[in-house]
Design a protein around this motif. Sequence first.
Motif, PDB file in Angstrom:
ATOM      1  N   LEU A  48       0.823  -1.199   0.000  1.00 14.51           N
ATOM      2  CA  LEU A  48       0.000   0.000   0.000  1.00 14.51           C
ATOM      3  C   LEU A  48       0.861   1.255   0.000  1.00 14.51           C
ATOM      4  O   LEU A  48       1.995   1.249   0.483  1.00 14.51           O
ATOM      5  CB  LEU A  48      -0.914   0.024   1.238  1.00 14.51           C
ATOM      6  CG  LEU A  48      -1.937  -1.108   1.380  1.00 14.51           C
ATOM      7  CD1 LEU A  48      -2.691  -0.968   2.691  1.00 14.51           C
ATOM      8  CD2 LEU A  48      -2.913  -1.110   0.206  1.00 14.51           C
ATOM      9  N   THR A  49       0.313   2.314  -0.569  1.00 10.43           N
ATOM     10  CA  THR A  49       0.958   3.623  -0.497  1.00 10.43           C
ATOM     11  C   THR A  49       0.103   4.620   0.286  1.00 10.43           C
ATOM     12  O   THR A  49       0.519   5.753   0.510  1.00 10.43           O
ATOM     13  CB  THR A  49       1.187   4.189  -1.904  1.00 10.43           C
ATOM     14  OG1 THR A  49      -0.065   4.249  -2.602  1.00 10.43           O
ATOM     15  CG2 THR A  49       2.175   3.325  -2.677  1.00 10.43           C
ATOM     16  N   GLU A  50      -1.084   4.177   0.675  1.00  9.49           N
ATOM     17  CA  GLU A  50      -1.967   4.973   1.530  1.00  9.49           C
ATOM     18  C   GLU A  50      -2.505   4.091   2.639  1.00  9.49           C
ATOM     19  O   GLU A  50      -2.791   2.913   2.420  1.00  9.49           O
ATOM     20  CB  GLU A  50      -3.160   5.538   0.741  1.00  9.49           C
ATOM     21  CG  GLU A  50      -2.828   6.707  -0.142  1.00  9.49           C
ATOM     22  CD  GLU A  50      -4.097   7.365  -0.674  1.00  9.49           C
ATOM     23  OE1 GLU A  50      -5.017   7.569   0.135  1.00  9.49           O
ATOM     24  OE2 GLU A  50      -4.154   7.660  -1.867  1.00  9.49           O
ATOM     25  N   PHE A  51      -2.639   4.691   3.817  1.00  9.42           N
ATOM     26  CA  PHE A  51      -3.165   3.917   4.934  1.00  9.42           C
ATOM     27  C   PHE A  51      -3.733   4.882   5.966  1.00  9.42           C
ATOM     28  O   PHE A  51      -3.237   5.991   6.132  1.00  9.42           O
ATOM     29  CB  PHE A  51      -2.072   3.060   5.572  1.00  9.42           C
ATOM     30  CG  PHE A  51      -2.580   2.106   6.616  1.00  9.42           C
ATOM     31  CD1 PHE A  51      -2.346   2.349   7.966  1.00  9.42           C
ATOM     32  CD2 PHE A  51      -3.308   0.989   6.250  1.00  9.42           C
ATOM     33  CE1 PHE A  51      -2.810   1.466   8.930  1.00  9.42           C
ATOM     34  CE2 PHE A  51      -3.778   0.103   7.209  1.00  9.42           C
ATOM     35  CZ  PHE A  51      -3.533   0.344   8.544  1.00  9.42           C
ATOM     36  N   THR A  52      -4.803   4.425   6.656  1.00  9.14           N
ATOM     37  CA  THR A  52      -5.429   5.233   7.699  1.00  9.14           C
ATOM     38  C   THR A  52      -5.400   4.465   9.012  1.00  9.14           C
ATOM     39  O   THR A  52      -5.864   3.322   9.073  1.00  9.14           O
ATOM     40  CB  THR A  52      -6.893   5.564   7.333  1.00  9.14           C
ATOM     41  OG1 THR A  52      -6.912   6.310   6.108  1.00  9.14           O
ATOM     42  CG2 THR A  52      -7.549   6.385   8.436  1.00  9.14           C
ATOM     43  N   LEU A  53      -4.820   5.103  10.035  1.00  8.61           N
ATOM     44  CA  LEU A  53      -4.864   4.526  11.376  1.00  8.61           C
ATOM     45  C   LEU A  53      -6.210   4.861  11.995  1.00  8.61           C
ATOM     46  O   LEU A  53      -6.485   6.007  12.335  1.00  8.61           O
ATOM     47  CB  LEU A  53      -3.739   5.100  12.250  1.00  8.61           C
ATOM     48  CG  LEU A  53      -2.315   4.652  11.936  1.00  8.61           C
ATOM     49  CD1 LEU A  53      -1.345   5.344  12.881  1.00  8.61           C
ATOM     50  CD2 LEU A  53      -2.173   3.153  12.051  1.00  8.61           C
ATOM     51  N   SER A  54      -7.062   3.864  12.107  1.00 10.33           N
ATOM     52  CA  SER A  54      -8.418   4.083  12.582  1.00 10.33           C
ATOM     53  C   SER A  54      -8.659   3.282  13.857  1.00 10.33           C
ATOM     54  O   SER A  54      -7.881   2.389  14.197  1.00 10.33           O
ATOM     55  CB  SER A  54      -9.424   3.675  11.497  1.00 10.33           C
ATOM     56  OG  SER A  54      -9.229   2.316  11.130  1.00 10.33           O
ATOM     57  N   PRO A  55      -9.731   3.606  14.577  1.00 10.63           N
ATOM     58  CA  PRO A  55     -10.063   2.831  15.775  1.00 10.63           C
ATOM     59  C   PRO A  55     -10.169   1.345  15.437  1.00 10.63           C
ATOM     60  O   PRO A  55     -10.513   0.992  14.307  1.00 10.63           O
ATOM     61  CB  PRO A  55     -11.413   3.418  16.206  1.00 10.63           C
ATOM     62  CG  PRO A  55     -11.396   4.811  15.644  1.00 10.63           C
ATOM     63  CD  PRO A  55     -10.656   4.696  14.346  1.00 10.63           C
ATOM     64  N   PRO A  56      -9.814   0.463  16.369  1.00  5.88           N
ATOM     65  CA  PRO A  56      -9.600   0.730  17.795  1.00  5.88           C
ATOM     66  C   PRO A  56      -8.229   1.278  18.167  1.00  5.88           C
ATOM     67  O   PRO A  56      -7.926   1.359  19.362  1.00  5.88           O
ATOM     68  CB  PRO A  56      -9.805  -0.651  18.422  1.00  5.88           C
ATOM     69  CG  PRO A  56      -9.355  -1.592  17.383  1.00  5.88           C
ATOM     70  CD  PRO A  56      -9.732  -0.973  16.077  1.00  5.88           C
ATOM     71  N   LEU A  57      -7.376   1.618  17.197  1.00  4.99           N
ATOM     72  CA  LEU A  57      -6.090   2.216  17.533  1.00  4.99           C
ATOM     73  C   LEU A  57      -6.326   3.611  18.115  1.00  4.99           C
ATOM     74  O   LEU A  57      -6.774   4.513  17.410  1.00  4.99           O
ATOM     75  CB  LEU A  57      -5.197   2.298  16.295  1.00  4.99           C
ATOM     76  CG  LEU A  57      -4.742   0.955  15.702  1.00  4.99           C
ATOM     77  CD1 LEU A  57      -3.886   1.188  14.476  1.00  4.99           C
ATOM     78  CD2 LEU A  57      -3.980   0.154  16.732  1.00  4.99           C
ATOM     79  N   ASN A  58      -6.008   3.768  19.395  1.00  2.52           N
ATOM     80  CA  ASN A  58      -6.262   5.027  20.093  1.00  2.52           C
ATOM     81  C   ASN A  58      -5.005   5.882  20.034  1.00  2.52           C
ATOM     82  O   ASN A  58      -4.275   6.015  21.006  1.00  2.52           O
ATOM     83  CB  ASN A  58      -6.660   4.733  21.545  1.00  2.52           C
ATOM     84  CG  ASN A  58      -7.217   5.954  22.251  1.00  2.52           C
ATOM     85  OD1 ASN A  58      -7.308   7.034  21.683  1.00  2.52           O
ATOM     86  ND2 ASN A  58      -7.583   5.785  23.503  1.00  2.52           N
ATOM     87  N   ILE A  59      -4.757   6.474  18.839  1.00  2.91           N
ATOM     88  CA  ILE A  59      -3.543   7.254  18.612  1.00  2.91           C
ATOM     89  C   ILE A  59      -3.940   8.595  18.020  1.00  2.91           C
ATOM     90  O   ILE A  59      -4.648   8.658  17.012  1.00  2.91           O
ATOM     91  CB  ILE A  59      -2.582   6.524  17.656  1.00  2.91           C
ATOM     92  CG1 ILE A  59      -2.209   5.152  18.240  1.00  2.91           C
ATOM     93  CG2 ILE A  59      -1.325   7.348  17.408  1.00  2.91           C
ATOM     94  CD1 ILE A  59      -1.362   4.304  17.310  1.00  2.91           C
ATOM     95  N   THR A  60      -3.484   9.683  18.628  1.00  2.00           N
ATOM     96  CA  THR A  60      -3.779  11.024  18.133  1.00  2.00           C
ATOM     97  C   THR A  60      -2.707  11.467  17.139  1.00  2.00           C
ATOM     98  O   THR A  60      -1.601  10.905  17.114  1.00  2.00           O
ATOM     99  CB  THR A  60      -3.833  12.026  19.292  1.00  2.00           C
ATOM    100  OG1 THR A  60      -2.522  12.118  19.877  1.00  2.00           O
ATOM    101  CG2 THR A  60      -4.829  11.586  20.363  1.00  2.00           C
ATOM    102  N   PRO A  61      -2.996  12.472  16.306  1.00  2.00           N
ATOM    103  CA  PRO A  61      -1.970  13.001  15.393  1.00  2.00           C
ATOM    104  C   PRO A  61      -0.724  13.488  16.130  1.00  2.00           C
ATOM    105  O   PRO A  61       0.392  13.305  15.653  1.00  2.00           O
ATOM    106  CB  PRO A  61      -2.697  14.149  14.677  1.00  2.00           C
ATOM    107  CG  PRO A  61      -4.140  13.783  14.744  1.00  2.00           C
ATOM    108  CD  PRO A  61      -4.315  13.088  16.054  1.00  2.00           C
TER     109      PRO A  61
END
Length: 436
Positions: free
Chosen positions: A90-103
């Motif tokens: 992949l060249t694009e990815f989104t960290l989404s819940p349940p990962l509780n990580i802020t920018p």
Amino acid sequence: MSNGWNHQFGVIDTIYEEEPEFSSTSSSPSLSPPSFSSSPPLLHSTISAWSLSSGHQTDLLLRVQGTCFRLHKDRIISRSSYLKRHLTNLTEFTLSPPLNITPHTFAAIAEFCYSSRVHLTPNNVAAIRTAAGLLGMTDSRGYDGENLCHVAESYFNRIVGIDQEYASVVLRSCMALLPEAETTASLVSRCIEALVWDDYDGHDIDATCLNVVVEIRPQDFQSVVDSINARLPHHDVLYRMIDLYFKENKNGKLTEEQKSQLCNSIDCTKLSPRVLMECVQNPRVPLRFIVRAMLVEHLNTRRSIAVAAAASGGNQQDERESLGDILRRDSARRQTAQLKEAMDSTCSRIQSLEKELNGMRKILERKLNALNSERSASFHVMPAAAEERKIGRGGRGSVSSSALMYDGESGTPRMTKSLRQRLMSGLKNAFHRKSL
């Protein structure tokens, strides 16, 4: 941040001092020189420097809660086993819940991926340690330096071990990170352990420092309770924390089943006698737990009575006695034991004072003996010939002064035997001259 703070808390290379402003604009990845408007300024500089030194442009667009980060994929996947699994093709990815990580947290993580540096404070160490665990940043192979989990864990241990105030700061920062903060690294339970351990004496716990736990959701609180159950050898603090949670959530927020599950985490055999008696009389805890506490108290009382009877050679207690009679007798026995302990302590203190007084008395006696010796030397005996001449001239004063000696034990003057002999000899001579 001052150098004093860095020295005291082991801050590892400051990346940025102020909260960066993040942009929520999204864009597509590009292999051309990118625009880093979405990244913090120092992270932007780090990525630009890496592009120039390696000759490779960014090839990954990673989104975190609407914020875009243009990064080099090889740097990211070399540090994170989680991202390595998900970014292979992949060249694009989104960290989404349940990962509780802020920018903001991810910016610090990205900086570490490039430079092996991270800016840690009591306010962000929990967030970075939790994110590092979620992203699988636990392996040091393939690059120089330590992994982020180890770096954050080391800093967390130093902060929690230094001062309860900082343990409280870290605990509060964990509230927004539950349940991950507990499931990945047991941060909440470890902060609670640090807050109560110094004051814990096996009999009494000040639960005021645990007021923050009432903010935890019931399902998250259960995981914290289970972790504390495994960590603490005594369960007084666990009981007080659960009781505080019941007290602050008395408006129907907790079901009876949830209360029972929380109380099931308490091992009544690990409670002190005082707390066990409180459990029996506490209307906030479920009835099943009260019964269990009463049974343990009953068994403890029976055991104590059996031990006391065996020690004194008394008869076995009547098995048909009521539980109330047993508890009252046990309470009286405890009061007697407490009084005996106080008396023993007082006697021990008196004995200690007596030893000190005896020592002081010996010192004074030695000093007095030395003083008496000096006085005795000052009243020296005159030679016999001179003594006889003085007596011949009627020198009574010289006889009285030279005849005095001081007793080393009583400090009173005395006349020695040799002096009396010389005095008699002088009188005989005097009478002999007079008769002639």
